[in-house]
Design an enzyme around this catalytic site. Structure first.
Site, PDB file in Angstrom:
ATOM      1  N   SER A  64      44.481  27.913  21.740  1.00 33.15           N
ATOM      2  CA  SER A  64      43.940  28.902  20.856  1.00 33.15           C
ATOM      3  C   SER A  64      42.365  29.288  21.126  1.00 33.15           C
ATOM      4  O   SER A  64      42.071  30.493  20.801  1.00 33.15           O
ATOM      5  CB  SER A  64      43.957  28.510  19.386  1.00 33.15           C
ATOM      6  OG  SER A  64      45.250  28.770  18.792  1.00 33.15           O
ATOM      7  N   TYR A 243      40.351  27.592  11.719  1.00 36.80           N
ATOM      8  CA  TYR A 243      41.017  27.902  10.733  1.00 36.80           C
ATOM      9  C   TYR A 243      40.512  27.500   9.348  1.00 36.80           C
ATOM     10  O   TYR A 243      39.439  27.841   8.836  1.00 36.80           O
ATOM     11  CB  TYR A 243      42.255  26.983  11.083  1.00 36.80           C
ATOM     12  CG  TYR A 243      42.806  27.090  12.308  1.00 36.80           C
ATOM     13  CD1 TYR A 243      43.245  28.530  13.028  1.00 36.80           C
ATOM     14  CD2 TYR A 243      42.944  26.154  13.534  1.00 36.80           C
ATOM     15  CE1 TYR A 243      43.586  28.737  14.013  1.00 36.80           C
ATOM     16  CE2 TYR A 243      43.282  26.484  14.593  1.00 36.80           C
ATOM     17  CZ  TYR A 243      43.615  27.781  15.477  1.00 36.80           C
ATOM     18  OH  TYR A 243      43.871  28.035  16.497  1.00 36.80           O
TER      19      TYR A 243
END
Length: 311
Positions: A64, A243
């Site tokens: 990511s 996140y």
């Protein structure tokens, strides 16, 4: 002036002595085989100095972290039009959650959760075959890092295509809301290959310089993006880059950063340094356990937190 070489060396020594190293990601089979004893760190300063220690030259799957470069590319293609299709707010849910998509009519909360990154991949795919789109991103990253040896790990990409059922669901769900313009399998192909790019800490820290230097590749060098866009990408990294643990990362480290389940983290001290750390063992939020701790130590030793007054 902080002694960066000494700090890097001491942080690497401290991380080598840590008993608790987290757990490697297992849902992508090749990542499950990576030795959790690895730790690498590299800092590239605004003056161009490169300081590294540990496994800083060992390539790993950036996963990511690639979303930062893909977002930069997508903004270059369509500008702020992108924000009609993806938000800019922290998610507060796991990176692969489908719950918010239903509640928010197929508009992902931000470009760094998986659903948002799929929208970004869809933008970068426009007008291209998937192979061409991923080649364009790879060339962009090589340009940023000034390193033509950076490659895609085809074994990892193939494994993600074979096991990425949650991402397939996210893509199809957004397609149902008309927020993907290509066939889901094409967008997914770009996304899986982007996540499978392999880089070392040194290469990753070099590639992040433009976010440290207000959009410049190097001091006085070529402009990659505008200073305003670099600032905004950094803002998204700070608020959304980890996140549902982004707030904790801001609290502990205080730097824009983007993590990946391969154990890598790219962090930016604006005007000061581009920092890459790698340790494959993850914490409960899917972020590198030792990588986060190492960045916390660096912020404490240098005062580089964006919330600290200049030293």
């Amino acid at each position: 002036m902080a002694d960066i070489a000494r700090i890097v060396r001491e942080v690497a020594q401290e991380m080598a002595a840590q008993a608790e190293r987290g757990a490697v990601a297992t849902y992508i089979p090749p990542l499950a085989k990576v030795d959790p004893q690895h730790f690498g760190i590299c800092i590239v300063t605004a003056e161009g100095e490169v300081h590294s220690a540990g496994d800083a030259e060992e390539p790993f799957s950036i996963q990511s972290v690639s979303k930062v470069f893909a977002l930069t590319q997508a903004l270059g293609k369509i500008g702020d039009t992108l924000w009609r299709r993806v938000g800019r707010e922290p998610s507060g849910t796991p990176f692969n959650s489908i719950v918010q998509l239903e509640r928010e009519q197929g508009i992902p909360r931000n470009p760094f959760i998986n659903a948002g990154a799929l929208v970004v991949a869809d933008v970068n795919l426009a007008g291209h075959a998937p192979r061409v789109a991923i080649g364009e991103l790879l060339r962009f990253i090589r340009y940023l890092a000034e390193d033509e040896t950076i490659l895609i790990d085809e074994h990892v990409a193939r494994s993600e295509q074979e096991t990425g059922f949650r991402n397939v669901a996210l893509a199809n769900y957004m397609r149902a809301f008309a927020n993907l313009t290509h066939a889901p399998e094409l967008t997914l192909g770009v996304y899986f290959h982007q996540c499978a790019i392999a880089m070392s800490c040194r290469q990753l820290a070099m590639a992040g310089r433009y976010l440290m230097l207000g959009g410049l590749l190097e001091p006085g060098g070529a402009r990659v993006i505008s200073a305003q866009r670099a600032r905004r990408i950094n803002a998204l990294m700070l608020t959304c880059g980890h996140y549902d643990a982004s707030g904790d990362f801001a609290f502990r480290v205080g730097l824009p950063g983007k993590s990946g389940v391969g154990g890598g983290i790219l962090a930016v001290a604006p005007g000061k340094a581009s920092i890459a750390v790698w340790s494959p063992g993850l914490n409960e939020n899917g972020n590198s356990l030792l990588g986060t701790l190492a960045l916390e130590r660096i912020a404490e030793a240098t005062g580089w937190s964006v919330f600290s007054p200049p030293r």
